[in-house]
Scaffold this motif. Structure first.
Motif, PDB file in Angstrom:
ATOM      1  N   MET A   1       6.263  -9.754  -9.124  1.00 33.70           N
ATOM      2  CA  MET A   1       5.212 -10.681  -8.799  1.00 33.70           C
ATOM      3  C   MET A   1       4.340 -10.147  -7.660  1.00 33.70           C
ATOM      4  O   MET A   1       3.136 -10.364  -7.668  1.00 33.70           O
ATOM      5  CB  MET A   1       5.804 -12.042  -8.426  1.00 33.70           C
ATOM      6  N   VAL A   2       4.970  -9.464  -6.702  1.00 27.82           N
ATOM      7  CA  VAL A   2       4.211  -8.920  -5.578  1.00 27.82           C
ATOM      8  C   VAL A   2       3.266  -7.823  -6.055  1.00 27.82           C
ATOM      9  O   VAL A   2       2.106  -7.762  -5.637  1.00 27.82           O
ATOM     10  CB  VAL A   2       5.157  -8.393  -4.473  1.00 27.82           C
ATOM     11  N   MET A   3       3.753  -6.965  -6.941  1.00 27.60           N
ATOM     12  CA  MET A   3       2.906  -5.889  -7.463  1.00 27.60           C
ATOM     13  C   MET A   3       1.711  -6.467  -8.232  1.00 27.60           C
ATOM     14  O   MET A   3       0.590  -5.973  -8.113  1.00 27.60           O
ATOM     15  CB  MET A   3       3.723  -4.954  -8.355  1.00 27.60           C
ATOM     16  N   ALA A  62       9.765  -1.933   1.005  1.00 28.27           N
ATOM     17  CA  ALA A  62      10.352  -2.806  -0.012  1.00 28.27           C
ATOM     18  C   ALA A  62       9.739  -2.543  -1.385  1.00 28.27           C
ATOM     19  O   ALA A  62      10.449  -2.530  -2.398  1.00 28.27           O
ATOM     20  CB  ALA A  62      10.159  -4.266   0.379  1.00 28.27           C
ATOM     21  N   LEU A  63       8.425  -2.333  -1.415  1.00 35.84           N
ATOM     22  CA  LEU A  63       7.768  -2.073  -2.702  1.00 35.84           C
ATOM     23  C   LEU A  63       8.217  -0.763  -3.325  1.00 35.84           C
ATOM     24  O   LEU A  63       8.426  -0.678  -4.537  1.00 35.84           O
ATOM     25  CB  LEU A  63       6.238  -2.059  -2.527  1.00 35.84           C
ATOM     26  N   PRO A  67      11.914  -1.098  -7.275  1.00 35.10           N
ATOM     27  CA  PRO A  67      12.116  -0.899  -8.716  1.00 35.10           C
ATOM     28  C   PRO A  67      13.447  -0.230  -9.042  1.00 35.10           C
ATOM     29  O   PRO A  67      13.897   0.661  -8.325  1.00 35.10           O
ATOM     30  CB  PRO A  67      10.951   0.010  -9.117  1.00 35.10           C
ATOM     31  N   GLU A  68      14.042  -0.671 -10.131  1.00 36.64           N
ATOM     32  CA  GLU A  68      15.302  -0.077 -10.598  1.00 36.64           C
ATOM     33  C   GLU A  68      15.091   1.352 -11.096  1.00 36.64           C
ATOM     34  O   GLU A  68      15.911   2.225 -10.881  1.00 36.64           O
ATOM     35  CB  GLU A  68      15.890  -0.927 -11.730  1.00 36.64           C
ATOM     36  N   LEU A  75       6.476   7.042  -8.854  1.00 39.97           N
ATOM     37  CA  LEU A  75       5.058   6.765  -9.094  1.00 39.97           C
ATOM     38  C   LEU A  75       4.445   5.933  -7.970  1.00 39.97           C
ATOM     39  O   LEU A  75       3.316   6.199  -7.538  1.00 39.97           O
ATOM     40  CB  LEU A  75       4.864   6.068 -10.439  1.00 39.97           C
ATOM     41  N   LEU A  76       5.175   4.943  -7.491  1.00 39.98           N
ATOM     42  CA  LEU A  76       4.676   4.131  -6.380  1.00 39.98           C
ATOM     43  C   LEU A  76       4.534   4.952  -5.102  1.00 39.98           C
ATOM     44  O   LEU A  76       3.542   4.840  -4.381  1.00 39.98           O
ATOM     45  CB  LEU A  76       5.611   2.951  -6.127  1.00 39.98           C
TER      46      LEU A  76
END
Length: 106
Positions: A1-3, A62-63, A67-68, A75-76
């Motif tokens: 949701m944050v992304m 955190a971002l 991701p799992e 990529l982030l």
């Protein structure tokens, strides 16, 4: 949701790239060339800007660690790197070592 919210933010505020505003909030202001006091401090230290920068870095952490999928995390991290996060960190560390800025490195 944050992304998804960050992607929507980019569209609403007409950023060229996602996270552009977040990374720009981490940048240190230019030092005042007319400041001859020799204090070596930035005016933003007094107004809680370092607390905001710390919170922004917690969000970035955190971002990028959330991701799992390893591929998605990579990529982030690359996306943040393209936005200039690495340079922001180098300048922050330089500020800490030269001017005793209240930067905490863990």
């Amino acid at each position: 949701m944050v992304m998804a919210a960050m992607s929507d933010y980019r569209i609403v505020f007409e950023e060229s790239f996602r996270f552009e505003g977040l990374i720009s909030s981490l940048r240190l202001p230019e030092a005042d060339p007319n400041d001859f006091t020799g204090s070596g401090t930035h005016s933003s230290e007094d107004d809680g800007a370092w607390d905001a920068r710390t919170s922004s870095m917690v969000l970035v952490n955190a971002l990028t660690n959330g991701p799992e999928s390893l591929e998605e995390r990579i990529l982030l991290r690359e996306e943040f790197s393209r936005r200039g996060l690495n340079e922001v960190i180098v300048v922050g560390v330089s500020c800490f070592s030269q001017f005793n800025c209240p930067l905490t490195i863990c």
